[in-house]
Each structure stands twice: as C-alpha cells, then as structure tokens.
Design a protein around this motif. Structure first.
Motif, PDB file in Angstrom:
ATOM      1  N   ALA A  67      48.560  -3.862 -32.447  1.00  0.00           N
ATOM      2  CA  ALA A  67      49.291  -3.138 -33.491  1.00  0.00           C
ATOM      3  C   ALA A  67      48.402  -2.093 -34.156  1.00  0.00           C
ATOM      4  CB  ALA A  67      49.806  -4.122 -34.544  1.00  0.00           C
ATOM      5  N   TYR A  68      47.102  -2.325 -34.179  1.00  0.00           N
ATOM      6  CA  TYR A  68      46.182  -1.400 -34.850  1.00  0.00           C
ATOM      7  C   TYR A  68      46.202  -0.009 -34.200  1.00  0.00           C
ATOM      8  CZ  TYR A  68      41.845   0.487 -36.784  1.00  0.00           C
ATOM      9  OH  TYR A  68      40.921   1.283 -37.393  1.00  0.00           O
ATOM     10  N   PRO A  69      45.910   0.122 -32.889  1.00  0.00           N
ATOM     11  CA  PRO A  69      45.988   1.471 -32.304  1.00  0.00           C
ATOM     12  C   PRO A  69      47.408   2.007 -32.225  1.00  0.00           C
ATOM     13  CG  PRO A  69      45.565  -0.159 -30.586  1.00  0.00           C
ATOM     14  CD  PRO A  69      45.431  -0.869 -31.911  1.00  0.00           C
ATOM     15  N   PHE A  70      48.403   1.127 -32.065  1.00  0.00           N
ATOM     16  CA  PHE A  70      49.797   1.575 -31.973  1.00  0.00           C
ATOM     17  C   PHE A  70      50.180   2.361 -33.227  1.00  0.00           C
ATOM     18  CE2 PHE A  70      54.379   1.321 -31.440  1.00  0.00           C
ATOM     19  CZ  PHE A  70      54.556   1.234 -30.075  1.00  0.00           C
ATOM     20  N   HIS A  71      49.699   1.915 -34.378  1.00  0.00           N
ATOM     21  CA  HIS A  71      49.971   2.602 -35.637  1.00  0.00           C
ATOM     22  C   HIS A  71      49.043   3.788 -35.845  1.00  0.00           C
ATOM     23  CE1 HIS A  71      50.557   3.218 -39.978  1.00  0.00           C
ATOM     24  NE2 HIS A  71      49.239   3.166 -40.088  1.00  0.00           N
ATOM     25  N   HIS A  72      47.739   3.598 -35.659  1.00  0.00           N
ATOM     26  CA  HIS A  72      46.755   4.602 -36.073  1.00  0.00           C
ATOM     27  C   HIS A  72      46.640   5.789 -35.118  1.00  0.00           C
ATOM     28  CE1 HIS A  72      45.144   2.787 -39.686  1.00  0.00           C
ATOM     29  NE2 HIS A  72      45.104   1.616 -39.079  1.00  0.00           N
ATOM     30  N   LEU A  73      47.053   5.655 -33.860  1.00  0.00           N
ATOM     31  CA  LEU A  73      46.941   6.782 -32.934  1.00  0.00           C
ATOM     32  C   LEU A  73      47.800   7.964 -33.389  1.00  0.00           C
ATOM     33  CD1 LEU A  73      45.606   7.728 -30.286  1.00  0.00           C
ATOM     34  CD2 LEU A  73      47.568   6.778 -29.044  1.00  0.00           C
ATOM     35  N   VAL A  74      48.795   7.700 -34.223  1.00  0.00           N
ATOM     36  CA  VAL A  74      49.649   8.772 -34.744  1.00  0.00           C
ATOM     37  C   VAL A  74      48.806   9.839 -35.442  1.00  0.00           C
ATOM     38  CG1 VAL A  74      51.461   9.311 -36.423  1.00  0.00           C
ATOM     39  CG2 VAL A  74      51.667   7.273 -34.974  1.00  0.00           C
ATOM     40  N   SER A  75      47.740   9.424 -36.130  1.00  0.00           N
ATOM     41  CA  SER A  75      46.941  10.358 -36.928  1.00  0.00           C
ATOM     42  C   SER A  75      46.197  11.377 -36.070  1.00  0.00           C
ATOM     43  CB  SER A  75      45.936   9.591 -37.790  1.00  0.00           C
ATOM     44  OG  SER A  75      44.982   8.923 -36.982  1.00  0.00           O
ATOM     45  N   ASP A  76      46.127  11.172 -34.757  1.00  0.00           N
ATOM     46  CA  ASP A  76      45.402  12.083 -33.879  1.00  0.00           C
ATOM     47  C   ASP A  76      46.280  13.173 -33.287  1.00  0.00           C
ATOM     48  OD1 ASP A  76      42.530  10.850 -33.480  1.00  0.00           O
ATOM     49  OD2 ASP A  76      43.939   9.177 -33.495  1.00  0.00           O
ATOM     50  N   GLY A  77      47.580  13.139 -33.594  1.00  0.00           N
ATOM     51  CA  GLY A  77      48.460  14.201 -33.126  1.00  0.00           C
ATOM     52  C   GLY A  77      48.878  14.097 -31.677  1.00  0.00           C
ATOM     53  N   VAL A  78      48.571  12.969 -31.003  1.00  0.00           N
ATOM     54  CA  VAL A  78      48.944  12.816 -29.596  1.00  0.00           C
ATOM     55  C   VAL A  78      50.020  11.755 -29.401  1.00  0.00           C
ATOM     56  CG1 VAL A  78      46.675  13.554 -28.766  1.00  0.00           C
ATOM     57  CG2 VAL A  78      47.090  11.113 -29.186  1.00  0.00           C
ATOM     58  N   TRP A  79      50.489  11.147 -30.475  1.00  0.00           N
ATOM     59  CA  TRP A  79      51.321   9.949 -30.381  1.00  0.00           C
ATOM     60  C   TRP A  79      52.313   9.945 -31.529  1.00  0.00           C
ATOM     61  CZ3 TRP A  79      52.248   6.022 -27.134  1.00  0.00           C
ATOM     62  CH2 TRP A  79      52.610   4.754 -27.607  1.00  0.00           C
ATOM     63  N   GLU A  80      53.502   9.434 -31.282  1.00  0.00           N
ATOM     64  CA  GLU A  80      54.483   9.294 -32.353  1.00  0.00           C
ATOM     65  C   GLU A  80      55.090   7.894 -32.309  1.00  0.00           C
ATOM     66  OE1 GLU A  80      57.659  12.060 -31.849  1.00  0.00           O
ATOM     67  OE2 GLU A  80      58.480  11.072 -30.064  1.00  0.00           O
ATOM     68  N   VAL A  81      55.506   7.420 -33.452  1.00  0.00           N
ATOM     69  CA  VAL A  81      56.148   6.107 -33.566  1.00  0.00           C
ATOM     70  C   VAL A  81      57.461   6.276 -34.307  1.00  0.00           C
ATOM     71  CG1 VAL A  81      55.985   3.769 -34.536  1.00  0.00           C
ATOM     72  CG2 VAL A  81      53.955   4.839 -33.532  1.00  0.00           C
ATOM     73  N   ARG A  82      58.486   5.603 -33.823  1.00  0.00           N
ATOM     74  CA  ARG A  82      59.790   5.581 -34.469  1.00  0.00           C
ATOM     75  C   ARG A  82      60.249   4.135 -34.590  1.00  0.00           C
ATOM     76  NH1 ARG A  82      62.467  10.525 -34.551  1.00  0.00           N
ATOM     77  NH2 ARG A  82      64.433   9.426 -34.901  1.00  0.00           N
TER      78      ARG A  82
END
Length: 294
Positions: A67-82
């Motif tokens: 869950a940690y990278p699933f949430h935080h990767l958003v901050s790098d601009g390469v990933w989105e979560v809905r």
C-alpha cells in the motif's frame, strides 16, 4: 517531458545507502501490465499479493506493505489512483485501499507517450533496473513482473548513470586467484575462466565502487545467492547463510548450508579484503533474516 529522467529520479526515502526499491518495483510491475493491456487499471485488492511477493523477494529485510508505494508513487507524476469516490488515493492504509476499490495505473500523459514511442517502455525499465538492482537479478526480475524487454534499443541514459570501470572483473578475479571465494570453484575452458563473476558487495546501484575492496570472485551460483541475500559476509570474513534458506537435497546442504561459518577464500596476500563498511551495507540491506550457526 523526459519520462526516463523522471523514472530515474523517483522520490524515495533515503538515508546513508539504505535500499528503498518499493516505487521502482511497482513502476516495473505497472510497465509490464501496460505492455499486456495498455488500457487496463490495477485494482489494489487484486494485485496486492503480487506486489507483496515482489517486495518480499527483491526488497530489503524490513518489510513494507505494498500500500505504501501504491499511494506514494502518485507524487512522482507517473502514476494515478482512483477510488469509487473519484480520483485520488485514500492513503497508505491497506483497509482503505481495499474498501474503496482503489485502482492505479500509469499517468495519462505517460500512457500516451508510451503509445507514441514504444521503445520508451524499455528505456524506462532499463534505468529502473540499473539504478536499483544488480545485473545478476535483472533477467529474473523481468520474469517476476512479466516484463518482456528487447536486448537492444535501450541505450544508456547519461544523466542517470555512472560509468562502470571495465577493469573491475579482471582485478577482482585476479585478486582471488580465479576461484570462488565461497566454494573454491575454479573452472576453465582452456585458459578462459567460466562460471566465475566479480560480485559487488555494496551494489553499484547504491554507490558501491568498482574496486577490489568492494568485490568478491564468486561462481555463478553463489553470486546469485549472495545478491538474493541467502549468503552474506560476517565478522572475520566468514560466510553467513540465512536461516530463511530451505534446501533439503544433498546438493543444497553441500553447496549452501555447509558454508555457514567458513572463512572466505582469499584474496591473495598483499590485497585488501572486503572493506568493513561495504560488508556492513550488504548485511543490513541485502542479507535476509538471521544467520545460521556455524
């Protein structure tokens, strides 16, 4: 936008060489899934087991929930979560990600770039592998995430890479007199050594230098086990074998378990052995679990 540079500069928790490959592993996994289905999204509850297995096998000994990278990767601009509520991650809680039906996938701009330029996927994957994992693990890590990469067309990214010293292998093999420092294997075909490799103790991807004090001459088997954390180096330059390793065959007992506590073979007189700081890094960041008693 240079997506390769962005992959090379993922924001990670860092402190004095500690490994944090959580985001790179998730991004490699996401690139693989894009390769299979460019429109698909990854539902957290369905991929949690896969991501957890990758973190357990290729991450450091201190476990982190996927869950940690699933949430935080958003901050790098390469990933989105809905979620069922709309765009945006609900946080790093496993329960929240499951309960809200959270899904993640590569950012829309990155998906569009990958469709326009298919070779971009390979270049991004290569830089993630180079910066976070030793070469001995690249092939099996690609298999583990289901990623198919071409052997060519993925040239170096100068801003993200240091230049390797091509003399490293010969210097290390010479220092250890062309024999595995763990088992003594010294096979050759004619005059050419075969199955012997120069292993970095502190990984090159984590500022491990290309010099003899950071190297071991190891056979292919023990190099792989050393990079996977089954084997390590303890005080007095004695071999560590992880208690987590299980092997019931005579071969596993002879070639792995029996190494526990044995002194390293070499280097030859006049050559400095592995430096204590590199040995400590490997023990803390790669070696898995506790060592077996000698």
């Amino acid at each position: 936008m240079d997506w390769v540079e962005r992959a090379a500069r993922l924001r990670q928790w860092t402190r004095s060489g500690l490994r944090a490959p959580h985001k790179p592993l998730l991004l490699l996994y996401a690139l693989s899934r894009f390769q299979q289905d460019s429109d698909g999204a990854l539902r957290y509850s369905l991929v949690e087991k896969d991501l957890g297995r990758l973190l357990a096998e290729y991450g450091p000994g201190n476990r982190t929930t996927p869950a940690y990278p699933f949430h935080h990767l958003v901050s790098d601009g390469v990933w989105e979560v809905r979620t069922e509520r709309g765009p945006g991650s609900p946080g790093t809680g496993v329960g929240e990600l499951r309960a809200t039906g959270a899904t993640g996938r590569l950012a829309p701009e990155l998906r569009a770039a990958l469709r326009r330029e298919p070779s971009l996927l390979g270049r991004m994957a290569r830089v993630l592998l180079d910066l976070h994992f030793p070469p001995s693990l690249h092939g099996e890590l690609c298999e583990a995430v289901g990623l198919a990469l071409e052997e060519d067309g993925t040239g170096p990214v100068s801003a993200a890479r240091r230049q390797r010293d091509r003399r490293m292998r010969e210097l290390v093999l010479t220092a250890y007199e062309y024999q595995c420092a763990f088992c003594g294997y010294d096979g050759r075909i004619g005059a050419v050594p075969v199955g012997l490799e120069a292993a970095h103790v502190r990984w090159w991807a984590f500022d491990g230098p290309d010099d003899v004090e950071n190297g071991l001459c190891l056979c292919s088997l023990h190099h792989k086990l050393f990079d996977k954390g089954v084997l390590g180096l303890g005080e007095g330059h004695r071999i560590l074998v992880s208690q987590s390793f299980v092997g019931r065959s005579a071969a596993a007992r002879e070639h792995v378990v029996a190494l526990a506590g044995r002194p390293v073979i070499g280097p030859q007189p006049g050559v400095r052995p592995v430096a204590a700081d590199h040995r400590s890094w490997h023990t803390g960041q790669v070696f898995q679990g506790s060592p077996r008693p000698a």
